[in-house]
Design a protein around this motif. Structure first.
Motif, PDB file in Angstrom:
ATOM      1  N   ASP A   8      -5.283 -12.679 -20.147  1.00 37.65           N
ATOM      2  CA  ASP A   8      -5.245 -13.404 -18.882  1.00 37.65           C
ATOM      3  C   ASP A   8      -6.065 -12.681 -17.810  1.00 37.65           C
ATOM      4  OD1 ASP A   8      -4.124 -15.667 -17.352  1.00 37.65           O
ATOM      5  OD2 ASP A   8      -3.160 -14.086 -16.180  1.00 37.65           O
ATOM      6  N   ALA A   9      -5.975 -11.342 -17.793  1.00 40.21           N
ATOM      7  CA  ALA A   9      -6.702 -10.560 -16.786  1.00 40.21           C
ATOM      8  C   ALA A   9      -8.204 -10.511 -17.070  1.00 40.21           C
ATOM      9  CB  ALA A   9      -6.137  -9.146 -16.719  1.00 40.21           C
ATOM     10  N   GLN A  10      -8.582 -10.643 -18.347  1.00 37.48           N
ATOM     11  CA  GLN A  10      -9.975 -10.439 -18.753  1.00 37.48           C
ATOM     12  C   GLN A  10     -10.724 -11.744 -19.030  1.00 37.48           C
ATOM     13  OE1 GLN A  10     -11.601  -7.385 -19.155  1.00 37.48           O
ATOM     14  NE2 GLN A  10      -9.806  -6.426 -18.247  1.00 37.48           N
ATOM     15  N   ARG A  11     -10.127 -12.895 -18.755  1.00 35.45           N
ATOM     16  CA  ARG A  11     -10.718 -14.157 -19.208  1.00 35.45           C
ATOM     17  C   ARG A  11     -12.154 -14.364 -18.732  1.00 35.45           C
ATOM     18  NH1 ARG A  11      -6.140 -18.952 -19.639  1.00 35.45           N
ATOM     19  NH2 ARG A  11      -4.711 -17.737 -20.951  1.00 35.45           N
ATOM     20  N   ASP A  12     -12.416 -14.150 -17.485  1.00 37.93           N
ATOM     21  CA  ASP A  12     -13.769 -14.368 -16.964  1.00 37.93           C
ATOM     22  C   ASP A  12     -14.767 -13.446 -17.656  1.00 37.93           C
ATOM     23  OD1 ASP A  12     -12.855 -16.348 -15.302  1.00 37.93           O
ATOM     24  OD2 ASP A  12     -12.806 -15.081 -13.503  1.00 37.93           O
ATOM     25  N   SER A  16     -17.828 -14.482 -20.219  1.00 43.05           N
ATOM     26  CA  SER A  16     -19.214 -14.111 -19.909  1.00 43.05           C
ATOM     27  C   SER A  16     -19.873 -13.457 -21.118  1.00 43.05           C
ATOM     28  CB  SER A  16     -19.271 -13.184 -18.699  1.00 43.05           C
ATOM     29  OG  SER A  16     -18.750 -11.898 -18.993  1.00 43.05           O
ATOM     30  N   GLU A  17     -19.119 -12.648 -21.864  1.00 45.71           N
ATOM     31  CA  GLU A  17     -19.678 -12.027 -23.072  1.00 45.71           C
ATOM     32  C   GLU A  17     -19.931 -13.077 -24.152  1.00 45.71           C
ATOM     33  OE1 GLU A  17     -18.435  -7.405 -23.349  1.00 45.71           O
ATOM     34  OE2 GLU A  17     -17.060  -8.823 -24.313  1.00 45.71           O
ATOM     35  N   LEU A  18     -19.002 -13.991 -24.342  1.00 44.21           N
ATOM     36  CA  LEU A  18     -19.195 -15.031 -25.348  1.00 44.21           C
ATOM     37  C   LEU A  18     -20.403 -15.902 -25.005  1.00 44.21           C
ATOM     38  CD1 LEU A  18     -18.439 -16.621 -27.840  1.00 44.21           C
ATOM     39  CD2 LEU A  18     -16.690 -17.819 -26.494  1.00 44.21           C
ATOM     40  N   VAL A  19     -20.564 -16.237 -23.737  1.00 44.08           N
ATOM     41  CA  VAL A  19     -21.728 -17.016 -23.312  1.00 44.08           C
ATOM     42  C   VAL A  19     -23.015 -16.276 -23.658  1.00 44.08           C
ATOM     43  CG1 VAL A  19     -23.012 -17.798 -21.275  1.00 44.08           C
ATOM     44  CG2 VAL A  19     -20.581 -18.367 -21.518  1.00 44.08           C
ATOM     45  N   GLU A  20     -23.042 -14.984 -23.420  1.00 43.15           N
ATOM     46  CA  GLU A  20     -24.228 -14.175 -23.742  1.00 43.15           C
ATOM     47  C   GLU A  20     -24.528 -14.234 -25.242  1.00 43.15           C
ATOM     48  OE1 GLU A  20     -25.793  -9.547 -23.158  1.00 43.15           O
ATOM     49  OE2 GLU A  20     -23.820 -10.162 -22.420  1.00 43.15           O
ATOM     50  N   ARG A 102     -21.754 -24.269 -22.065  1.00 45.37           N
ATOM     51  CA  ARG A 102     -21.142 -24.988 -20.957  1.00 45.37           C
ATOM     52  C   ARG A 102     -19.636 -25.051 -21.165  1.00 45.37           C
ATOM     53  NH1 ARG A 102     -20.349 -31.107 -20.089  1.00 45.37           N
ATOM     54  NH2 ARG A 102     -20.810 -31.214 -22.320  1.00 45.37           N
ATOM     55  N   ILE A 103     -18.879 -24.756 -20.115  1.00 49.10           N
ATOM     56  CA  ILE A 103     -17.421 -24.887 -20.140  1.00 49.10           C
ATOM     57  C   ILE A 103     -17.071 -26.268 -19.595  1.00 49.10           C
ATOM     58  CG2 ILE A 103     -15.216 -23.902 -19.444  1.00 49.10           C
ATOM     59  CD1 ILE A 103     -16.923 -21.968 -21.044  1.00 49.10           C
ATOM     60  N   HIS A 104     -16.329 -27.043 -20.378  1.00 49.97           N
ATOM     61  CA  HIS A 104     -16.008 -28.411 -19.972  1.00 49.97           C
ATOM     62  C   HIS A 104     -14.703 -28.842 -20.635  1.00 49.97           C
ATOM     63  CE1 HIS A 104     -16.632 -32.551 -18.750  1.00 49.97           C
ATOM     64  NE2 HIS A 104     -16.548 -32.962 -20.009  1.00 49.97           N
ATOM     65  N   ASN A 105     -13.777 -29.332 -19.830  1.00 54.69           N
ATOM     66  CA  ASN A 105     -12.507 -29.852 -20.347  1.00 54.69           C
ATOM     67  C   ASN A 105     -11.795 -28.874 -21.280  1.00 54.69           C
ATOM     68  OD1 ASN A 105     -12.718 -32.241 -18.923  1.00 54.69           O
ATOM     69  ND2 ASN A 105     -13.574 -33.417 -20.633  1.00 54.69           N
ATOM     70  N   TRP A 437      -8.312 -17.952 -27.026  1.00 56.33           N
ATOM     71  CA  TRP A 437      -7.328 -16.964 -26.544  1.00 56.33           C
ATOM     72  C   TRP A 437      -6.266 -16.696 -27.603  1.00 56.33           C
ATOM     73  CZ3 TRP A 437     -10.674 -15.777 -23.444  1.00 56.33           C
ATOM     74  CH2 TRP A 437     -11.179 -16.586 -22.435  1.00 56.33           C
ATOM     75  N   GLY A 438      -5.794 -17.742 -28.264  1.00 55.60           N
ATOM     76  CA  GLY A 438      -4.814 -17.539 -29.327  1.00 55.60           C
ATOM     77  C   GLY A 438      -5.382 -16.755 -30.493  1.00 55.60           C
ATOM     78  N   GLY A 439      -6.663 -16.993 -30.805  1.00 54.82           N
ATOM     79  CA  GLY A 439      -7.297 -16.256 -31.883  1.00 54.82           C
ATOM     80  C   GLY A 439      -7.410 -14.777 -31.578  1.00 54.82           C
ATOM     81  N   ILE A 440      -7.766 -14.440 -30.347  1.00 50.33           N
ATOM     82  CA  ILE A 440      -7.820 -13.021 -29.947  1.00 50.33           C
ATOM     83  C   ILE A 440      -6.439 -12.394 -30.086  1.00 50.33           C
ATOM     84  CG2 ILE A 440      -8.226 -11.433 -28.023  1.00 50.33           C
ATOM     85  CD1 ILE A 440     -10.320 -13.466 -26.989  1.00 50.33           C
TER      86      ILE A 440
END
Length: 454
Positions: A8-12, A16-20, A102-105, A437-440
């Motif tokens: 929850d604290a690290q989501r952003d 950002s790493e996954l997008v990269e 892109r993050i959507h829905n 998140w559940g997978g992590i």
């Protein structure tokens, strides 16, 4: 800090790493992306080195192998994944560029979002958490992430012969599969094998005027259509001689378990956006997907298909045809029978060239009685709130049999977190963030649980 609190604290930051990671157009099927495969492998190398792994890039395109030497006496886990992706075409059907995530829905959209970069990233994030939580990883880990899974794993097969015995492990863990649905977690216990072929039918030496030669010239496009039509009966059964001889009957206990899942025809019609299902008569949809062999045309091309008209008889027609195999079917035997049968179906006036494009791969099964399967069950139960159901999946990861053999026959746990609705291999591929998140969370608990079983 618990895994949930940390995520929850690290989501952003994690996004950002996954997008990269997803921005790399690492398409293994297209030679123009060879440099992108290298760039992706280098990105993984830097990431793993920052977590304390010793990393090497092996052969071309690079197989990323990393090793973390955990505490004395701790078990060793080998994680396998792939960083290459399917071609994104047709581009016009994407709602956003395939390599501009892109993050959507509540989902992240990009080629490779689910297959397999998003799922691989779940483990990268889990190792980051464990490193921060304990100051080091609590067990030894081999990491094998390849760049040719989508095109047959030729390089990894060579690498396994040369290096695999040095990577002996207590268990192998793979996240490249899917749940039955978002509300029904599953653990994959079987994958189908794969034979991938190309059939080329040739007639005249050149394209011919359909008026001047129509009626005397053989038509490769029609010949190919006739050959393909002859490969299946109207009831969906494949007509290759001996094709079903070695097919194992469906286990009654498995069949009874699957009947508790909402896997009726209407479920798959909704998933596919199709007015009806197809396939072999006499078997339920889940049985046709996971426990029965199939034959499908993956693509066809012949003659003129541009705008407007061009009246020709084509000189050549091609089709890509694949078969998914089930336990006990011998891939080499099926390939031999298929090739001879296709050649026998050729009508007069054409030649037929039947080619094998990848090494044939057998079906793959994993035991449910190992301690590591139980650990995976508990990890998913905690992360997703429900105990997973064992299920067979229709897809293939051809290299897994060779991987298991190379590392000493260790059990292979197929703990994937994708969803059937993720549009894998299609335009607008995506990965639900809830699954990420559940997978992590589940991956963290798996490694922690495995570390306790020295």
């Amino acid at each position: 800090m618990s895994p949930l609190e940390w995520i929850d604290a690290q989501r952003d930051f994690l996004l950002s790493e996954l997008v990269e990671f997803l921005k790399f157009p690492s398409v293994s099927a297209q030679p123009k992306h060879r440099a992108d495969l290298h760039a992706t492998a280098e990105w993984l190398k830097r990431y793993l080195e920052a977590l304390g792994f010793t990393v090497e890039l092996l052969e071309e395109p690079p197989v990323v192998h990393a090793y973390y030497d955990g505490p004395a006496g701790a078990p060793t886990v080998l994680f396998y994944g792939h960083y290459d992706v399917q071609p994104p075409e047709p581009f016009e059907l994407w709602e956003s560029p395939p390599f501009s995530p892109r993050i959507h829905n509540g989902a992240i959209y990009a080629r490779g979002a689910c297959d397999d970069k998003g799922q691989v990233y779940g483990h990268l994030a889990a190792w980051r958490y464990l490193h921060q939580r304990y100051g080091r990883l609590p067990l030894s880990i081999h990491v094998v992430i390849e760049g040719e899974e989508e095109t047959g794993s030729d390089t990894l097969y060579r690498v396994l012969k040369a290096h695999g015995p040095k990577w002996r492990s207590d268990v192998a863990l793979v996240s490249d599969t899917a749940f039955f649905s978002e509300s029904i977690p599953t653990l994959t216990v079987g994958l189908r094998g794969l034979i991938y072929t190309e059939v080329i039918v040739r007639g005249a030496q050149r394209d011919l005027h359909s008026g001047s030669f129509g009626g005397v010239a053989p038509n490769p496009a029609i010949a190919l259509a006739q050959i393909i039509a002859a490969l299946k009966n109207p009831d969906g059964r494949i007509t290759i001689p001996g094709f079903y001889d070695e097919v194992r009957k469906i286990d009654p206990a498995e069949r009874a378990l699957w009947q508790n899942l909402p896997a009726d025809e209407a479920h798959y019609e909704r998933l596919m956006g199709s007015p009806a299902t197809g396939g072999e008569v006499g078997f339920a949809p889940l049985e046709r997907i996971g426990s029965r062999p199939t034959l499908d045309v993956n693509g066809m091309v012949s003659g003129y298909i541009g705008e407007g008209s061009k009246t020709i008889i084509p000189a050549e027609a091609k089709a890509k045809i694949s078969m998914r195999l089930v336990p006990n079917q011998n891939p080499q035997h099926i390939w031999t029978q298929y090739k001879a049968y296709v050649e026998s179906l050729a009508p007069p006036g054409v030649s037929v060239d039947v080619r094998l494009l990848h090494e044939p791969a057998p079906a793959f099964e994993t035991p449910t009685d190992s301690i590591f399967y139980k650990i995976a069950e508990e990890a998913i139960t905690e992360a997703f709130g429900k105990r997973p159901i064992p299920i067979r999946e229709g897809g293939s990861i051809p290299v897994l049999s060779a991987l298991r053999e190379a590392i000493g026959g260790a059990p292979v746990i197929l703990m994937g977190f994708g969803l059937p609705s993720d549009a894998v291999h299609s335009p607008n591929e995506h990965f639900q963030l809830r699954q990420l998140w559940g997978g992590i969370h589940a991956a963290i608990r798996f490694y922690e649980g495995a570390a306790k079983h020295a």
